[in-house]
Motif scaffolding. Structure first.
Motif, PDB file in Angstrom:
ATOM      1  N   PHE A  47       1.413  -9.848  -5.888  1.00  0.00           N
ATOM      2  CA  PHE A  47       0.891  -8.583  -5.652  1.00  0.00           C
ATOM      3  C   PHE A  47       1.909  -7.976  -4.274  1.00  0.00           C
ATOM      4  CE2 PHE A  47      -1.272  -4.847  -5.051  1.00  0.00           C
ATOM      5  CZ  PHE A  47      -1.646  -4.471  -3.788  1.00  0.00           C
ATOM      6  N   VAL A  48       2.456  -6.684  -4.718  1.00  0.00           N
ATOM      7  CA  VAL A  48       3.098  -6.001  -3.408  1.00  0.00           C
ATOM      8  C   VAL A  48       2.591  -4.939  -3.156  1.00  0.00           C
ATOM      9  CG1 VAL A  48       5.397  -5.182  -2.825  1.00  0.00           C
ATOM     10  CG2 VAL A  48       5.257  -7.059  -4.583  1.00  0.00           C
ATOM     11  N   TYR A  49       2.171  -4.203  -3.951  1.00  0.00           N
ATOM     12  CA  TYR A  49       1.591  -2.736  -3.435  1.00  0.00           C
ATOM     13  C   TYR A  49       0.988  -2.015  -4.758  1.00  0.00           C
ATOM     14  CZ  TYR A  49       2.804   0.280   0.781  1.00  0.00           C
ATOM     15  OH  TYR A  49       2.622   0.814   2.038  1.00  0.00           O
ATOM     16  N   ALA A  50      -0.146  -1.367  -4.376  1.00  0.00           N
ATOM     17  CA  ALA A  50      -0.757  -0.491  -5.430  1.00  0.00           C
ATOM     18  C   ALA A  50      -1.051   0.885  -4.848  1.00  0.00           C
ATOM     19  CB  ALA A  50      -1.849  -1.266  -5.822  1.00  0.00           C
ATOM     20  N   ILE A  51      -1.196   1.823  -5.734  1.00  0.00           N
ATOM     21  CA  ILE A  51      -1.603   3.311  -5.352  1.00  0.00           C
ATOM     22  C   ILE A  51      -2.569   3.597  -6.238  1.00  0.00           C
ATOM     23  CG2 ILE A  51       0.314   4.195  -6.765  1.00  0.00           C
ATOM     24  CD1 ILE A  51       0.767   6.124  -4.384  1.00  0.00           C
ATOM     25  N   SER A  52      -3.505   4.544  -5.961  1.00  0.00           N
ATOM     26  CA  SER A  52      -4.684   4.930  -6.885  1.00  0.00           C
ATOM     27  C   SER A  52      -4.040   6.129  -7.577  1.00  0.00           C
ATOM     28  CB  SER A  52      -5.702   5.484  -5.885  1.00  0.00           C
ATOM     29  OG  SER A  52      -5.223   6.444  -4.973  1.00  0.00           O
ATOM     30  N   GLY A  53      -4.963   6.737  -8.563  1.00  0.00           N
ATOM     31  CA  GLY A  53      -4.373   7.391  -9.524  1.00  0.00           C
ATOM     32  C   GLY A  53      -3.927   8.824  -8.886  1.00  0.00           C
ATOM     33  N   GLY A  54      -4.778   9.247  -8.005  1.00  0.00           N
ATOM     34  CA  GLY A  54      -4.239  10.462  -7.370  1.00  0.00           C
ATOM     35  C   GLY A  54      -3.316  10.317  -6.207  1.00  0.00           C
ATOM     36  N   GLY A  55      -2.951   9.101  -5.928  1.00  0.00           N
ATOM     37  CA  GLY A  55      -2.164   8.941  -4.724  1.00  0.00           C
ATOM     38  C   GLY A  55      -2.792   8.816  -3.319  1.00  0.00           C
TER      39      GLY A  55
END
Length: 124
Positions: A47-55
């Protein structure tokens, strides 16, 4: 049907920068958490990075905290990974992926859709 296509990988010297893009095709892009993972030869996918749907929310791997930034443009159905101060240990195939739940963002097995990957090679 969702499809993800990454671009922007390449060969760069240590200290350089790359910007990865992931184009999402399908419905409801903004309803998906988007993640970036990487896999180096002989190693497990990481895993490196994740962002939610709205950002509004992000999660990241500690070793990339200051150097990488994730963003998304829901009008363009695209997620980005800006990578600065690259190191040889960042060399890997980078994948983007989509999952429906923020709670699942760290677990690659939970992701529903994956891109084909883009190679990032950092020379010393």
């Amino acid at each position: 049907q969702v499809q993800l296509v990454e671009s922007g990988g390449g060969l760069v010297q240590a200290g350089g920068s790359l910007r990865l893009s992931c184009a999402f095709s399908g419905r409801s892009f903004s309803s998906y958490v988007m993640g970036w993972f990487r896999q180096a030869p002989g190693k497990e996918r990481e895993f490196v990075y994740a962002i939610s749907g709205g950002g509004g929310s992000t999660s990241y791997l500690d070793s990339v905290k200051v150097r990488f930034t994730i963003s998304r443009d829901n009008a363009k159905n695209t997620v980005y990974l800006q990578m600065n101060s690259l190191k040889p240990e960042d060399t890997a195939v980078y994948y983007c992926a989509a999952v429906g739940s923020w709670l699942s963002r760290l677990n690659p097995d939970a992701y529903d859709y994956w891109g084909q990957g883009t190679q990032v090679t950092v020379s010393s």
